[in-house]
Design a protein around this motif. Structure first.
Motif, PDB file in Angstrom:
ATOM      1  N   HIS A  19      44.879  45.678  34.455  1.00  0.00           N
ATOM      2  CA  HIS A  19      45.877  44.586  34.527  1.00  0.00           C
ATOM      3  C   HIS A  19      45.299  43.201  34.225  1.00  0.00           C
ATOM      4  O   HIS A  19      45.495  42.250  34.971  1.00  0.00           O
ATOM      5  N   ARG A  20      44.608  43.087  33.094  1.00  0.00           N
ATOM      6  CA  ARG A  20      44.162  41.766  32.642  1.00  0.00           C
ATOM      7  C   ARG A  20      45.371  41.015  32.113  1.00  0.00           C
ATOM      8  O   ARG A  20      46.112  41.517  31.288  1.00  0.00           O
ATOM      9  N   GLY A  21      45.563  39.795  32.583  1.00  0.00           N
ATOM     10  CA  GLY A  21      46.663  38.987  32.073  1.00  0.00           C
ATOM     11  C   GLY A  21      47.395  38.245  33.172  1.00  0.00           C
ATOM     12  O   GLY A  21      47.088  38.365  34.352  1.00  0.00           O
ATOM     13  N   ILE A  22      48.414  37.511  32.744  1.00  0.00           N
ATOM     14  CA  ILE A  22      49.111  36.575  33.618  1.00  0.00           C
ATOM     15  C   ILE A  22      50.000  37.249  34.669  1.00  0.00           C
ATOM     16  O   ILE A  22      50.310  36.664  35.692  1.00  0.00           O
ATOM     17  N   ALA A  23      50.402  38.502  34.428  1.00  0.00           N
ATOM     18  CA  ALA A  23      51.359  39.163  35.323  1.00  0.00           C
ATOM     19  C   ALA A  23      50.752  40.392  36.004  1.00  0.00           C
ATOM     20  O   ALA A  23      51.404  41.427  36.139  1.00  0.00           O
ATOM     21  N   ALA A  24      49.520  40.271  36.467  1.00  0.00           N
ATOM     22  CA  ALA A  24      48.813  41.418  37.055  1.00  0.00           C
ATOM     23  C   ALA A  24      49.544  42.017  38.252  1.00  0.00           C
ATOM     24  O   ALA A  24      49.659  43.241  38.359  1.00  0.00           O
ATOM     25  N   VAL A  25      50.034  41.177  39.143  1.00  0.00           N
ATOM     26  CA  VAL A  25      50.695  41.694  40.352  1.00  0.00           C
ATOM     27  C   VAL A  25      52.006  42.379  39.977  1.00  0.00           C
ATOM     28  O   VAL A  25      52.335  43.456  40.498  1.00  0.00           O
ATOM     29  N   GLU A  59      37.481  44.048  45.724  1.00  0.00           N
ATOM     30  CA  GLU A  59      37.894  44.807  46.913  1.00  0.00           C
ATOM     31  C   GLU A  59      39.317  45.309  46.703  1.00  0.00           C
ATOM     32  O   GLU A  59      40.127  44.645  46.077  1.00  0.00           O
ATOM     33  N   PHE A  60      39.608  46.476  47.251  1.00  0.00           N
ATOM     34  CA  PHE A  60      40.940  47.051  47.072  1.00  0.00           C
ATOM     35  C   PHE A  60      41.808  46.835  48.308  1.00  0.00           C
ATOM     36  O   PHE A  60      41.324  46.527  49.399  1.00  0.00           O
ATOM     37  N   CYS A  61      43.107  47.025  48.121  1.00  0.00           N
ATOM     38  CA  CYS A  61      44.071  47.059  49.214  1.00  0.00           C
ATOM     39  C   CYS A  61      45.158  48.059  48.824  1.00  0.00           C
ATOM     40  O   CYS A  61      45.318  48.390  47.658  1.00  0.00           O
ATOM     41  N   PHE A  62      45.895  48.541  49.807  1.00  0.00           N
ATOM     42  CA  PHE A  62      46.989  49.462  49.519  1.00  0.00           C
ATOM     43  C   PHE A  62      48.267  48.681  49.227  1.00  0.00           C
ATOM     44  O   PHE A  62      48.455  47.564  49.713  1.00  0.00           O
ATOM     45  N   VAL A  63      49.142  49.294  48.447  1.00  0.00           N
ATOM     46  CA  VAL A  63      50.449  48.716  48.148  1.00  0.00           C
ATOM     47  C   VAL A  63      51.472  49.446  49.022  1.00  0.00           C
ATOM     48  O   VAL A  63      51.518  50.675  49.028  1.00  0.00           O
ATOM     49  N   LYS A  64      52.283  48.683  49.761  1.00  0.00           N
ATOM     50  CA  LYS A  64      53.323  49.297  50.597  1.00  0.00           C
ATOM     51  C   LYS A  64      54.472  49.795  49.728  1.00  0.00           C
ATOM     52  O   LYS A  64      54.815  49.164  48.724  1.00  0.00           O
ATOM     53  N   LYS A  65      55.079  50.884  50.121  1.00  0.00           N
ATOM     54  CA  LYS A  65      56.241  51.400  49.388  1.00  0.00           C
ATOM     55  C   LYS A  65      57.362  50.357  49.420  1.00  0.00           C
ATOM     56  O   LYS A  65      57.656  49.788  50.454  1.00  0.00           O
ATOM     57  N   GLY A  66      57.947  50.096  48.261  1.00  0.00           N
ATOM     58  CA  GLY A  66      59.059  49.149  48.168  1.00  0.00           C
ATOM     59  C   GLY A  66      58.663  47.687  48.177  1.00  0.00           C
ATOM     60  O   GLY A  66      59.515  46.805  48.131  1.00  0.00           O
ATOM     61  N   GLU A  67      57.370  47.407  48.214  1.00  0.00           N
ATOM     62  CA  GLU A  67      56.893  46.023  48.258  1.00  0.00           C
ATOM     63  C   GLU A  67      57.122  45.338  46.910  1.00  0.00           C
ATOM     64  O   GLU A  67      56.942  45.948  45.858  1.00  0.00           O
ATOM     65  N   THR A  68      57.525  44.079  46.950  1.00  0.00           N
ATOM     66  CA  THR A  68      57.679  43.309  45.714  1.00  0.00           C
ATOM     67  C   THR A  68      56.333  42.681  45.346  1.00  0.00           C
ATOM     68  O   THR A  68      55.414  42.622  46.176  1.00  0.00           O
ATOM     69  N   ALA A  69      56.247  42.183  44.120  1.00  0.00           N
ATOM     70  CA  ALA A  69      55.021  41.520  43.676  1.00  0.00           C
ATOM     71  C   ALA A  69      54.712  40.321  44.575  1.00  0.00           C
ATOM     72  O   ALA A  69      53.568  40.116  44.990  1.00  0.00           O
ATOM     73  N   ARG A  70      55.719  39.535  44.890  1.00  0.00           N
ATOM     74  CA  ARG A  70      55.506  38.363  45.742  1.00  0.00           C
ATOM     75  C   ARG A  70      55.027  38.762  47.143  1.00  0.00           C
ATOM     76  O   ARG A  70      54.122  38.141  47.711  1.00  0.00           O
ATOM     77  N   GLU A  71      55.639  39.804  47.702  1.00  0.00           N
ATOM     78  CA  GLU A  71      55.228  40.271  49.034  1.00  0.00           C
ATOM     79  C   GLU A  71      53.782  40.760  49.029  1.00  0.00           C
ATOM     80  O   GLU A  71      53.012  40.459  49.939  1.00  0.00           O
ATOM     81  N   LEU A  72      53.414  41.506  47.983  1.00  0.00           N
ATOM     82  CA  LEU A  72      52.044  42.000  47.869  1.00  0.00           C
ATOM     83  C   LEU A  72      51.063  40.835  47.738  1.00  0.00           C
ATOM     84  O   LEU A  72      50.009  40.816  48.379  1.00  0.00           O
ATOM     85  N   TRP A  73      51.409  39.852  46.913  1.00  0.00           N
ATOM     86  CA  TRP A  73      50.570  38.666  46.738  1.00  0.00           C
ATOM     87  C   TRP A  73      50.364  37.951  48.070  1.00  0.00           C
ATOM     88  O   TRP A  73      49.241  37.661  48.470  1.00  0.00           O
ATOM     89  N   GLU A  74      51.460  37.675  48.766  1.00  0.00           N
ATOM     90  CA  GLU A  74      51.369  36.896  50.004  1.00  0.00           C
ATOM     91  C   GLU A  74      50.689  37.659  51.135  1.00  0.00           C
ATOM     92  O   GLU A  74      49.914  37.084  51.893  1.00  0.00           O
TER      93      GLU A  74
END
Length: 195
Positions: free
Chosen positions: A102-108, A139-154
């Motif tokens: 995910h190189r680029g401006i919209a990675a999340v 470092e890695f993190c998990f993505v929650k089911k149904g999470e939006t890009a903004r929620e994951l970022w924050e």
């Protein structure tokens, strides 16, 4: 350690605040927009602010003399080779993905679009290839089911960025160098802006 910070918006300001808790001196802030909140925070702290002549490129004349390390925090400008050469240790930035993915401006956004169960953050060396420089920390993190890009970022990715940038800055202070692991190009993917 003398830092020139290139950035914008909330992530730029919070990175600015985080750096003030480390053994560094922020000698200059570079922004694309004079009205940006990072510019306001720097001015309030008495730190010189430079507004880029070209919002897509930072050149050597915009980097403060005596800079040991350039740090980018929510900057969409390329840091030119001449600018990097002006800094003793070059430059680092934070990217909200497990580079080279995910190189680029919209990675999340691409992390969510592709249904990645695991995301992460990378502090990388600024280089000619967008988001393609050597990895200084990751470092890695998990993505929650149904999470939006903004929620994951924050929730996870922005806090991870401050943590990793702080760790790399501390390493640079202790070792007068930056850690570097080269990215494996065979795993590189693009994350262009989604329409």
């Amino acid at each position: 350690m003398r830092i020139t910070l290139v950035g914008s918006r909330h992530f730029g300001v919070t990175t600015f605040d985080m750096l003030k808790t480390h053994k560094v001196e922020i000698i200059s802030v570079v922004v694309a927009d004079a009205e940006d909140r990072l510019a306001a925070a720097a001015k309030a702290a008495g730190i010189p602010v430079t507004v880029q002549a070209n919002p897509k490129l930072v050149v050597a004349s915009e980097i403060a003399d005596g800079t040991d390390l350039i740090i980018t925090a929510h900057s969409h400008a390329r840091i030119g080779k001449d600018a990097l050469a002006k800094s003793k240790l070059g430059g680092i930035g934070y990217h909200p993905s497990l580079l080279p993915r995910h190189r680029g401006i919209a990675a999340v956004e691409w992390t969510i679009k592709e249904g990645d169960p695991i995301a992460g953050g990378t502090v990388y060396h600024l280089a000619d290839v967008m988001d393609g420089g050597a990895i200084a920390a990751q470092e890695f993190c998990f993505v929650k089911k149904g999470e939006t890009a903004r929620e994951l970022w924050e929730r996870a990715l922005a806090p991870l960025g401050y943590k990793l940038l702080g760790e790399v800055v501390d390493y640079a202070i202790a070792n007068n160098s930056l850690p570097a692991t080269y990215q494996d190009e065979q795993f590189a993917t693009k994350a262009p802006k989604l329409s």
